[in-house]
Scaffold this motif. Structure first.
Motif, PDB file in Angstrom:
ATOM      1  N   LYS A 100      32.189  11.321  -2.044  1.00 51.67           N
ATOM      2  CA  LYS A 100      32.028   9.876  -2.210  1.00 51.67           C
ATOM      3  C   LYS A 100      30.587   9.515  -1.874  1.00 51.67           C
ATOM      4  O   LYS A 100      30.063   9.933  -0.844  1.00 51.67           O
ATOM      5  CB  LYS A 100      32.990   9.119  -1.297  1.00 51.67           C
ATOM      6  N   LEU A 101      29.976   8.748  -2.741  1.00 48.76           N
ATOM      7  CA  LEU A 101      28.590   8.331  -2.569  1.00 48.76           C
ATOM      8  C   LEU A 101      28.533   6.817  -2.426  1.00 48.76           C
ATOM      9  O   LEU A 101      29.053   6.088  -3.264  1.00 48.76           O
ATOM     10  CB  LEU A 101      27.750   8.780  -3.771  1.00 48.76           C
ATOM     11  N   PHE A 102      27.890   6.357  -1.355  1.00 50.88           N
ATOM     12  CA  PHE A 102      27.675   4.937  -1.122  1.00 50.88           C
ATOM     13  C   PHE A 102      26.232   4.627  -1.483  1.00 50.88           C
ATOM     14  O   PHE A 102      25.310   5.147  -0.847  1.00 50.88           O
ATOM     15  CB  PHE A 102      27.920   4.576   0.349  1.00 50.88           C
ATOM     16  N   VAL A 103      26.025   3.805  -2.506  1.00 51.55           N
ATOM     17  CA  VAL A 103      24.681   3.432  -2.963  1.00 51.55           C
ATOM     18  C   VAL A 103      24.433   1.973  -2.602  1.00 51.55           C
ATOM     19  O   VAL A 103      25.150   1.086  -3.056  1.00 51.55           O
ATOM     20  CB  VAL A 103      24.530   3.631  -4.487  1.00 51.55           C
ATOM     21  N   TYR A 162      23.129  10.826   5.622  1.00 47.69           N
ATOM     22  CA  TYR A 162      22.229   9.756   5.185  1.00 47.69           C
ATOM     23  C   TYR A 162      21.124  10.413   4.368  1.00 47.69           C
ATOM     24  O   TYR A 162      20.420  11.299   4.854  1.00 47.69           O
ATOM     25  CB  TYR A 162      21.640   9.029   6.396  1.00 47.69           C
ATOM     26  N   CYS A 163      20.999   9.979   3.107  1.00 40.66           N
ATOM     27  CA  CYS A 163      20.015  10.555   2.194  1.00 40.66           C
ATOM     28  C   CYS A 163      18.785   9.665   2.107  1.00 40.66           C
ATOM     29  O   CYS A 163      18.873   8.510   1.702  1.00 40.66           O
ATOM     30  CB  CYS A 163      20.614  10.729   0.798  1.00 40.66           C
ATOM     31  N   GLU A 164      17.652  10.225   2.471  1.00 41.78           N
ATOM     32  CA  GLU A 164      16.388   9.505   2.371  1.00 41.78           C
ATOM     33  C   GLU A 164      15.851   9.591   0.952  1.00 41.78           C
ATOM     34  O   GLU A 164      16.044  10.592   0.266  1.00 41.78           O
ATOM     35  CB  GLU A 164      15.344  10.118   3.303  1.00 41.78           C
ATOM     36  N   VAL A 207      25.273   8.577   1.933  1.00 40.19           N
ATOM     37  CA  VAL A 207      24.816   7.187   1.923  1.00 40.19           C
ATOM     38  C   VAL A 207      23.362   7.195   1.508  1.00 40.19           C
ATOM     39  O   VAL A 207      22.562   7.966   2.040  1.00 40.19           O
ATOM     40  CB  VAL A 207      24.918   6.548   3.322  1.00 40.19           C
ATOM     41  N   VAL A 208      23.010   6.326   0.559  1.00 37.64           N
ATOM     42  CA  VAL A 208      21.620   6.192   0.142  1.00 37.64           C
ATOM     43  C   VAL A 208      21.313   4.708  -0.019  1.00 37.64           C
ATOM     44  O   VAL A 208      22.146   3.946  -0.495  1.00 37.64           O
ATOM     45  CB  VAL A 208      21.343   6.991  -1.159  1.00 37.64           C
ATOM     46  N   GLU A 214      19.647   6.568 -10.651  1.00 33.96           N
ATOM     47  CA  GLU A 214      18.525   7.502 -10.488  1.00 33.96           C
ATOM     48  C   GLU A 214      18.832   8.623  -9.497  1.00 33.96           C
ATOM     49  O   GLU A 214      18.315   9.721  -9.630  1.00 33.96           O
ATOM     50  CB  GLU A 214      17.274   6.744 -10.006  1.00 33.96           C
ATOM     51  N   VAL A 215      19.639   8.344  -8.482  1.00 35.69           N
ATOM     52  CA  VAL A 215      19.823   9.305  -7.398  1.00 35.69           C
ATOM     53  C   VAL A 215      21.125  10.110  -7.482  1.00 35.69           C
ATOM     54  O   VAL A 215      21.229  11.169  -6.873  1.00 35.69           O
ATOM     55  CB  VAL A 215      19.751   8.613  -6.018  1.00 35.69           C
TER      56      VAL A 215
END
Length: 191
Positions: free
Chosen positions: A61-64, A7-9, A40-41, A49-50
């Motif tokens: 895999k990135l979940f935005v 989990y990305c803050e 996950v962000v 942006e991220v």
């Protein structure tokens, strides 16, 4: 399924340094396990942006999740996002920063999923565990290592039966290191 999640803050559109440290460690753990690293962000105005602050750490895999109610951080929507995502994706491991947000979000998610959580870890490793009492052998568990009893001893905690194995990690104890500046990954943005 059974991948490593981080989990990305964010603060606005800037990804927290502890999240990047965890992405580096998450990549190493995923490699050891032969699984993918997912991130996950959640925030507002973060799409576009991220990604460049997350993907180069080896994220597969990135979940935005981008929406007006997601910044500033509040417990309920972020908890709902992770609980629903984890029910669908069934991660093996989830890592979060041991920050104000991580210390709020981690217990809520682990409680909802009845998975357990080790707080304030200073080290994470993969290893086997023998439960002599039950006569069971477990392979490839997350060793969640943290100081205990005022720092006088170090405890190694394992969670053999529930998933995801969740841990919050103190900022600055892991090194952040880009895997590949041009690392390509899939990313998913729910509507």
């Amino acid at each position: 399924m059974n991948n490593v999640f981080v989990y990305c803050e964010t603060e606005g559109s800037k990804v927290a340094e502890v999240s990047q440290e965890l992405l580096t460690k998450g990549r190493k753990l995923a490699n050891q396990l032969g699984v993918q690293l997912h991130a996950v962000v959640a925030g507002n105005g973060i799409k576009g942006e991220v990604e460049a602050q997350i993907l180069p750490y080896g994220v597969d895999k990135l979940f935005v999740f981008d929406g007006k109610g997601l910044f500033p951080y509040t417990s309920a929507p972020h908890t709902d996002i992770l609980v629903n995502l984890f029910k669908e994706e069934k991660p093996q491991i989830c890592l979060m920063g041991a920050t104000v947000i991580g210390r709020d979000l981690g217990p809520r998610v682990s409680s909802s999923l009845t998975s357990g959580l080790t707080a304030d870890c200073t080290q994470l490793e993969i290893g086997d565990y023998d439960d002599k009492k039950a006569g069971k052998h477990y392979e490839n568990l997350l060793y969640q290592i943290r100081p205990a009893f005022g720092g006088n001893i170090v405890a190694t905690i394992v969670n053999p039966d529930h998933r995801p194995q969740m841990a919050t990690v103190r900022s600055g104890v892991m090194q952040k290191q880009l895997l590949d500046e041009h690392y390509k990954a899939k990313w998913f943005m729910p509507t």
